[in-house]
Design an enzyme around this catalytic site. Structure first.
Site, PDB file in Angstrom:
ATOM      1  N   HIS A 282      79.483  -8.139 -28.820  1.00  0.00           N
ATOM      2  CA  HIS A 282      78.185  -7.703 -28.309  1.00  0.00           C
ATOM      3  C   HIS A 282      78.234  -6.402 -27.511  1.00  0.00           C
ATOM      4  O   HIS A 282      77.273  -5.639 -27.516  1.00  0.00           O
ATOM      5  CB  HIS A 282      77.523  -8.818 -27.477  1.00  0.00           C
ATOM      6  CG  HIS A 282      78.206  -9.117 -26.185  1.00  0.00           C
ATOM      7  ND1 HIS A 282      79.371  -9.846 -26.107  1.00  0.00           N
ATOM      8  CD2 HIS A 282      77.870  -8.804 -24.904  1.00  0.00           C
ATOM      9  CE1 HIS A 282      79.717  -9.971 -24.841  1.00  0.00           C
ATOM     10  NE2 HIS A 282      78.825  -9.348 -24.078  1.00  0.00           N
ATOM     11  N   ASP A 283      79.323  -6.132 -26.831  1.00  0.00           N
ATOM     12  CA  ASP A 283      79.380  -4.923 -25.987  1.00  0.00           C
ATOM     13  C   ASP A 283      80.407  -3.902 -26.458  1.00  0.00           C
ATOM     14  O   ASP A 283      80.846  -3.056 -25.671  1.00  0.00           O
ATOM     15  CB  ASP A 283      79.699  -5.324 -24.538  1.00  0.00           C
ATOM     16  CG  ASP A 283      78.465  -5.749 -23.767  1.00  0.00           C
ATOM     17  OD1 ASP A 283      77.346  -5.389 -24.195  1.00  0.00           O
ATOM     18  OD2 ASP A 283      78.614  -6.443 -22.746  1.00  0.00           O
ATOM     19  N   LYS A 286      80.186  -0.188 -25.616  1.00  0.00           N
ATOM     20  CA  LYS A 286      80.458   0.337 -24.273  1.00  0.00           C
ATOM     21  C   LYS A 286      81.697   1.214 -24.237  1.00  0.00           C
ATOM     22  O   LYS A 286      81.964   1.867 -23.216  1.00  0.00           O
ATOM     23  CB  LYS A 286      80.622  -0.815 -23.281  1.00  0.00           C
ATOM     24  CG  LYS A 286      79.293  -1.463 -22.885  1.00  0.00           C
ATOM     25  CD  LYS A 286      79.492  -2.509 -21.801  1.00  0.00           C
ATOM     26  CE  LYS A 286      78.168  -3.107 -21.350  1.00  0.00           C
ATOM     27  NZ  LYS A 286      78.341  -4.150 -20.312  1.00  0.00           N
ATOM     28  N   HIS A 311      74.833   1.929 -25.779  1.00  0.00           N
ATOM     29  CA  HIS A 311      75.949   1.121 -26.273  1.00  0.00           C
ATOM     30  C   HIS A 311      75.501   0.166 -27.384  1.00  0.00           C
ATOM     31  O   HIS A 311      76.290  -0.200 -28.259  1.00  0.00           O
ATOM     32  CB  HIS A 311      76.613   0.339 -25.118  1.00  0.00           C
ATOM     33  CG  HIS A 311      75.909  -0.918 -24.713  1.00  0.00           C
ATOM     34  ND1 HIS A 311      74.868  -0.931 -23.818  1.00  0.00           N
ATOM     35  CD2 HIS A 311      76.103  -2.217 -25.078  1.00  0.00           C
ATOM     36  CE1 HIS A 311      74.463  -2.181 -23.638  1.00  0.00           C
ATOM     37  NE2 HIS A 311      75.192  -2.995 -24.395  1.00  0.00           N
ATOM     38  N   HIS A 342      70.871  -7.839 -28.517  1.00  0.00           N
ATOM     39  CA  HIS A 342      70.992  -8.832 -27.446  1.00  0.00           C
ATOM     40  C   HIS A 342      70.344  -8.389 -26.135  1.00  0.00           C
ATOM     41  O   HIS A 342      70.278  -9.174 -25.183  1.00  0.00           O
ATOM     42  CB  HIS A 342      72.467  -9.210 -27.205  1.00  0.00           C
ATOM     43  CG  HIS A 342      73.311  -8.143 -26.579  1.00  0.00           C
ATOM     44  ND1 HIS A 342      73.738  -7.027 -27.255  1.00  0.00           N
ATOM     45  CD2 HIS A 342      73.811  -8.028 -25.310  1.00  0.00           C
ATOM     46  CE1 HIS A 342      74.476  -6.276 -26.459  1.00  0.00           C
ATOM     47  NE2 HIS A 342      74.534  -6.861 -25.261  1.00  0.00           N
ATOM     48  N   ASP A 371      74.714 -14.026 -22.263  1.00  0.00           N
ATOM     49  CA  ASP A 371      75.173 -12.803 -21.584  1.00  0.00           C
ATOM     50  C   ASP A 371      74.564 -12.706 -20.189  1.00  0.00           C
ATOM     51  O   ASP A 371      75.264 -12.392 -19.207  1.00  0.00           O
ATOM     52  CB  ASP A 371      74.776 -11.593 -22.433  1.00  0.00           C
ATOM     53  CG  ASP A 371      75.392 -10.302 -21.921  1.00  0.00           C
ATOM     54  OD1 ASP A 371      76.550 -10.337 -21.454  1.00  0.00           O
ATOM     55  OD2 ASP A 371      74.717  -9.259 -22.003  1.00  0.00           O
TER      56      ASP A 371
END
Length: 417
Positions: A282-283, A286, A311, A342, A371
């Site tokens: 999900h990240d 970043k 991101h 998300h 999250d």
């Protein structure tokens, strides 16, 4: 291969399994045979009235009060769920009953041996050769033959000389029946062993493939987590964020009503298995966010927040490139949904696409709660960790605004986990 050698390959357990496996075909043939036999055996009573009018009544009683009732009783018995244990014995009883009836009629009317000789021919060529195992066919055939010999001995004076000629025919038919049933049993036992060995081979092959797939999947999952941790390591204080959010996603997905799952995921189980791992992505975007923004202790400026929001786009673009190489990969597809969406809000005020309600993919709606909850209960550069009850209250308070109320409901029902 000889039957004795074949039987040595069957222990008591495999013999029972063999009987169960071949029983279905046996049962079909037994029912057909009994039905045809009853019709033919009864139809011969019409010929009796023409060939032997003086004995027609006796033959009628023999047929309809002795032999055919045995056929009918056995046919009804085939619907018993334990019939497979005795079906060969039951078949043998019918074989012997039909043969004994033919012998009685033949010896009662010795001058008409041609008619009852043909009846015996049908008896041996039809009954003894249709799925009756060698031991049973032998026992039945020689029992009928012995009954015929005894009849000749006790009725020697009244027996037509032509009847004795039938001894050679009956003996030959008996041998033919034994040879046929012997070869038949060898064939079905050999076929069973071959199919059984193929099943074992396929099962072992499936297990090997499953183990290899699991091994490959484990290595892929390990690689995914390693890459996600590489991104995570730049974000101070996130700790085991990807492991925790993965478990939160699993819990929420497992407890959702089944109608929530999209048809393209085939089963709820498949969805759960994928989201547990795909949530780690999900990240990943970043990686392109500067450290000073990721680890800033205070509130981000509008410009910094715009960079941070990028991101989602970066992570999605990265995975879209992977999807070009693997267009049918469900894991990558869900990873794209989660990575891009998300941070969407249920009321349409989130980013990057401002999706509203059910427009947001289910996986992303689940990830949003997982999250947010983990971020609330974890220490971050810009805040201290909140208690579970405070984080719980904040999630519930955002139901219908940031979060899907249906998923929040599942969250509240399973928050103790």
């Amino acid at each position: 291969m000889e039957l004795k050698g074949l039987k040595e390959l069957f222990d008591s357990e495999s013999e029972n399994e063999f009987l169960k496996k071949t029983y279905t075909d046996d049962l079909k043939m037994i029912r057909v045979t009994l039905f045809v036999s009853a019709i033919l055996y009864g139809a011969f009573s019409i010929i009796d009235s023409w060939q032997a009018p003086e004995l027609a009544s006796f033959f009628f009683l023999l047929r309809f009060c002795f032999v055919i009732p045995i056929f009918i009783a056995t046919a009804l018995l085939t619907y018993w769920d334990k019939f497979y244990k005795i079906h060969q014995t039951a078949y043998l009883v019918n074989f012997v009953a039909a043969g004994a009836g033919s012998v009685i009629m033949l010896l009662s009317l010795p001058d008409n041996f041609a008619y009852y000789g043909s009846l015996f021919l049908v008896l041996y060529c039809v009954y003894s050769l249709i799925r009756l195992r060698f031991a049973y066919a032998s026992l039945g055939g020689w029992s009928i033959f012995a009954f015929f010999i005894l009849g000749l001995v006790f009725n020697h004076g009244s027996i037509h000389i032509g009847t004795y000629y039938l001894l050679g025919i009956f003996f030959g038919l008996n041998i033919l029946g034994m040879i046929s049933s012997y070869n038949f049993e060898c064939i079905i036992r050999t076929n069973y062993l071959q199919n059984h060995n193929i099943e074992i081979y396929n099962k072992n092959l499936e297990n090997q493939v499953r183990e290899k797939v699991e091994e490959i999947s484990s290595s892929h999952v390990g690689t995914i987590y390693a890459l996600a941790r590489l991104v995570e390591s730049r974000d101070e204080g996130t700790g085991k964020h990807i492991e925790r959010t993965g478990q939160y996603c699993r819990i929420l997905a497992e407890n959702l009503p089944r109608h929530f799952y999209k048809s393209e995921w085939t089963t709820a189980e498949k969805f759960v298995d994928i989201i547990k791992v795909a949530s780690a992505l999900h990240d990943i975007g970043k990686v392109a966010v500067p450290d000073y923004i990721l680890n800033k202790p205070g509130k981000l400026t509008p410009a910094e927040f715009e960079i941070m929001k990028r991101h989602s786009d970066i992570g999605c673009e990265t995975l879209l490139a992977v999807l070009d190489e693997y267009p049918n990969n469900d894991f990558v597809k869900m990873g794209i949904e989660i990575t891009r969406h998300h941070h969407e809000w249920y009321n349409g005020q989130g980013y990057p696409d401002g999706l509203y309600g059910k427009e947001i993919p289910l996986s992303a709606r689940i990830m949003a709660i997982a999250d947010a909850y983990d971020a609330l209960v974890s220490r971050r550069p810009y805040k201290m960790a909140y208690t579970h009850s405070k984080a719980y209250a904040m999630i519930v308070n955002e139901s219908g605004r940031k979060f899907d109320p249906d998923i929040v409901k599942v969250f509240t029902e399973n928050e103790w986990i």
